[in-house]
Design a protein around this motif. Structure first.
Motif, PDB file in Angstrom:
ATOM      1  N   UNK A 190       8.418  14.659  -3.297  1.00 49.41           N
ATOM      2  CA  UNK A 190       8.586  13.512  -2.420  1.00 49.41           C
ATOM      3  C   UNK A 190       9.822  12.752  -2.882  1.00 49.41           C
ATOM      4  N   UNK A 191      10.910  12.765  -2.123  1.00 51.37           N
ATOM      5  CA  UNK A 191      12.150  12.128  -2.592  1.00 51.37           C
ATOM      6  C   UNK A 191      12.022  10.626  -2.789  1.00 51.37           C
ATOM      7  N   UNK A 192      11.011  10.006  -2.155  1.00 49.08           N
ATOM      8  CA  UNK A 192      10.816   8.565  -2.313  1.00 49.08           C
ATOM      9  C   UNK A 192       9.933   8.227  -3.500  1.00 49.08           C
ATOM     10  N   UNK A 193       9.371   9.239  -4.129  1.00 51.21           N
ATOM     11  CA  UNK A 193       8.422   9.014  -5.213  1.00 51.21           C
ATOM     12  C   UNK A 193       9.187   8.795  -6.514  1.00 51.21           C
ATOM     13  N   UNK A 194       9.133   7.607  -7.027  1.00 48.00           N
ATOM     14  CA  UNK A 194       9.862   7.326  -8.253  1.00 48.00           C
ATOM     15  C   UNK A 194       9.341   6.078  -8.925  1.00 48.00           C
ATOM     16  N   UNK A 195       9.860   5.743 -10.095  1.00 46.90           N
ATOM     17  CA  UNK A 195       9.357   4.605 -10.856  1.00 46.90           C
ATOM     18  C   UNK A 195       9.756   3.269 -10.233  1.00 46.90           C
ATOM     19  N   UNK A 237       2.246   9.597 -10.585  1.00 51.73           N
ATOM     20  CA  UNK A 237       1.459  10.325 -11.568  1.00 51.73           C
ATOM     21  C   UNK A 237       2.178  11.447 -12.268  1.00 51.73           C
ATOM     22  N   UNK A 238       3.384  11.808 -11.817  1.00 56.25           N
ATOM     23  CA  UNK A 238       4.068  12.926 -12.443  1.00 56.25           C
ATOM     24  C   UNK A 238       4.860  12.461 -13.667  1.00 56.25           C
ATOM     25  N   UNK A 239       5.371  13.442 -14.401  1.00 53.27           N
ATOM     26  CA  UNK A 239       6.186  13.123 -15.563  1.00 53.27           C
ATOM     27  C   UNK A 239       7.541  12.622 -15.097  1.00 53.27           C
ATOM     28  N   UNK A 240       7.884  11.413 -15.498  1.00 57.42           N
ATOM     29  CA  UNK A 240       9.130  10.808 -15.070  1.00 57.42           C
ATOM     30  C   UNK A 240       9.897  10.282 -16.267  1.00 57.42           C
ATOM     31  N   UNK A 243       0.831  -1.199   0.000  1.00 52.75           N
ATOM     32  CA  UNK A 243       0.000   0.000   0.000  1.00 52.75           C
ATOM     33  C   UNK A 243       0.867   1.252   0.000  1.00 52.75           C
ATOM     34  N   UNK A 244       0.513   2.219  -0.858  1.00 51.38           N
ATOM     35  CA  UNK A 244       1.134   3.538  -0.839  1.00 51.38           C
ATOM     36  C   UNK A 244       0.005   4.566  -0.839  1.00 51.38           C
ATOM     37  N   UNK A 245      -0.335   5.088   0.329  1.00 53.60           N
ATOM     38  CA  UNK A 245      -1.486   5.975   0.414  1.00 53.60           C
ATOM     39  C   UNK A 245      -2.742   5.225   0.009  1.00 53.60           C
ATOM     40  N   UNK A 257       7.988  -9.287  -6.481  1.00 53.65           N
ATOM     41  CA  UNK A 257       8.831  -8.210  -5.980  1.00 53.65           C
ATOM     42  C   UNK A 257       9.431  -7.381  -7.114  1.00 53.65           C
ATOM     43  N   UNK A 258       9.772  -6.132  -6.768  1.00 51.39           N
ATOM     44  CA  UNK A 258      10.424  -5.215  -7.698  1.00 51.39           C
ATOM     45  C   UNK A 258      11.151  -4.169  -6.851  1.00 51.39           C
ATOM     46  N   UNK A 259      11.795  -3.201  -7.503  1.00 53.08           N
ATOM     47  CA  UNK A 259      12.449  -2.114  -6.767  1.00 53.08           C
ATOM     48  C   UNK A 259      11.895  -0.780  -7.232  1.00 53.08           C
ATOM     49  N   UNK A 260      11.915   0.196  -6.304  1.00 48.07           N
ATOM     50  CA  UNK A 260      11.505   1.548  -6.650  1.00 48.07           C
ATOM     51  C   UNK A 260      12.688   2.481  -6.432  1.00 48.07           C
ATOM     52  N   UNK A 261      12.915   3.372  -7.414  1.00 50.35           N
ATOM     53  CA  UNK A 261      14.049   4.276  -7.376  1.00 50.35           C
ATOM     54  C   UNK A 261      13.590   5.671  -6.996  1.00 50.35           C
ATOM     55  N   UNK A 262      14.103   6.195  -5.884  1.00 50.86           N
ATOM     56  CA  UNK A 262      13.815   7.559  -5.483  1.00 50.86           C
ATOM     57  C   UNK A 262      14.632   8.550  -6.293  1.00 50.86           C
TER      58      UNK A 262
END
Length: 377
Positions: free
Chosen positions: A172-177, A117-120, A71-73, A84-89
């Motif tokens: 949010x520094x943790x928010x990434x793909x 949701x942002x442009x990444x 869960x994220x929010x 499993x996967x990884x998320x990059x901040x």
């Protein structure tokens, strides 16, 4: 329990050997699906705290180890393959050393999804050699939110380091793909022949497509000097892509693979061919329906040396294709063959997912050469 012991043993080997390169073969990289978990002692919640905590990978910056259903929010995170996967901040990266063959060509593919949701975008690179590209991820081409991207390189030596980096600067520094399913494939670029001046005109040589890539593999835009994961072909666009599809998951006019033009007029599939000025040539190709629920009719345009033809694909049912042809006279020693879809199409399931006509079985032959008198003139 057996899996945990195996992963723990593998982690010890990785830590002792540090960044020793592993010889790669076609398919997933070592722990490319991230199913072998990090050392629990090097975790803070979902954040990975040790550089070598994830077996076979080195991390830099804020990297999270994600579990499907986490869960994220208000969002439930999913992963495309496995659990499993990884998320990059922001400014975080993962990298792996690989044993390759110097001078050979390779295509790397991986799945990625946005989480905020942002442009990444994601930056991929291989060193030594300094080969690097930014892959735009702001447009989603699958209905489940995941896309698989491809990228290619020429090995500058027998050991290289592949890096996936998130250069974003979000609030949010943790928010990434999220990244998953990293795989590699050796490329063997086909050559032109008298029977077909186009290289890889049947699109059988291309990036790795596994059974897990049910949504195809995106081939990003590239500069003139970039190595193409679709040998022989360039993708000309500012930020859009074409989709490499296979017969296991899509309708393909001929053989195993084809290219779906999913970005309308914003993207062109291009190849430069050696030609003789004054000679006449005939370009033939198949334009079809990928059987992915795309609205029809669809159009494909082909250009070469000032000539143009438009082929309309009518698909009353899933699949089907139409043959197109263009005859032209070369005006230069190098002629660009260009395929583009002049329209934008979406799947008819209400998801808003982009799709388009497929191109396959393209050939170019010389049908007549200028006479000696014309050459003298």
């Amino acid at each position: 329990m057996v899996m945990d012991k195996r992963c723990a043993a593998l982690l010890v080997v990785v830590c002792v050997a540090a960044r020793a390169a592993l010889a790669v073969s076609d398919g997933p990289l070592q722990n490319g699906n991230f199913e072998c978990p990090p050392d629990p002692n090097q975790m803070n919640g979902s954040a990975v705290t040790g550089q070598y905590a994830i077996p076979n990978w080195k991390i830099c910056g804020y990297v999270e180890y994600i579990q499907s259903g986490q869960q994220q929010g208000d969002i439930v995170l999913t992963v495309p393959e496995g659990a499993h996967a990884v998320r990059l901040g922001n400014e975080a990266s993962i990298e792996q050393q690989m044993g390759v063959t110097m001078g050979m060509y390779y295509s790397l593919s991986f799945s990625a999804a946005r989480t905020c949701g942002q442009s990444q975008k994601l930056r991929v690179s291989v060193n030594p050699g300094g080969q690097t590209s930014d892959l735009p991820t702001q447009t989603v081409y699958s209905s489940n939110g995941w896309d698989t991207y491809s990228w290619a390189f020429k090995a500058a030596c027998n050991t290289v380091t592949f890096v996936i980096h998130n250069p974003g600067q979000e609030d949010d520094p943790a928010c990434g793909p999220i990244v998953d399913s990293v795989a590699i494939k050796t490329l063997y670029p086909p050559q032109a022949t008298q029977n077909n001046l186009l290289k890889n005109g049947n699109f059988e040589e291309g990036p790795q497509i596994s059974q897990d890539y049910q949504w195809g593999v995106l081939v990003p835009p590239m500069d003139e000097d970039d190595v193409s994961p679709l040998p022989g072909w360039m993708i000309k666009s500012f930020s859009k892509v074409v989709k490499y599809v296979d017969s296991a998951h899509f309708a393909v006019p001929q053989g195993r693979c084809a290219v779906e033009l999913v970005s309308g007029v914003e993207t062109a599939l291009v190849q430069e061919v050696d030609t003789v000025p004054g000679s006449s040539y005939r370009l033939e190709f198949s334009a079809g329906d990928a059987a992915d629920g795309c609205d029809s009719p669809m159009e494909v345009q082909a250009f070469a040396a000032g000539g143009r033809t438009t082929v309309t694909v009518f698909s009353p049912g899933p699949g089907g294709y139409t043959r197109g042809a263009l005859e032209f006279t070369a005006t230069d020693s190098r002629t660009r063959v260009v395929f583009v879809s002049p329209g934008y199409y979406m799947r008819n399931d209400g998801s808003g997912t982009l799709c388009g006509p497929v191109i396959d079985d393209a050939s170019l032959v010389c049908v007549s050469k200028p006479t000696a008198r014309r050459l003298l003139l």
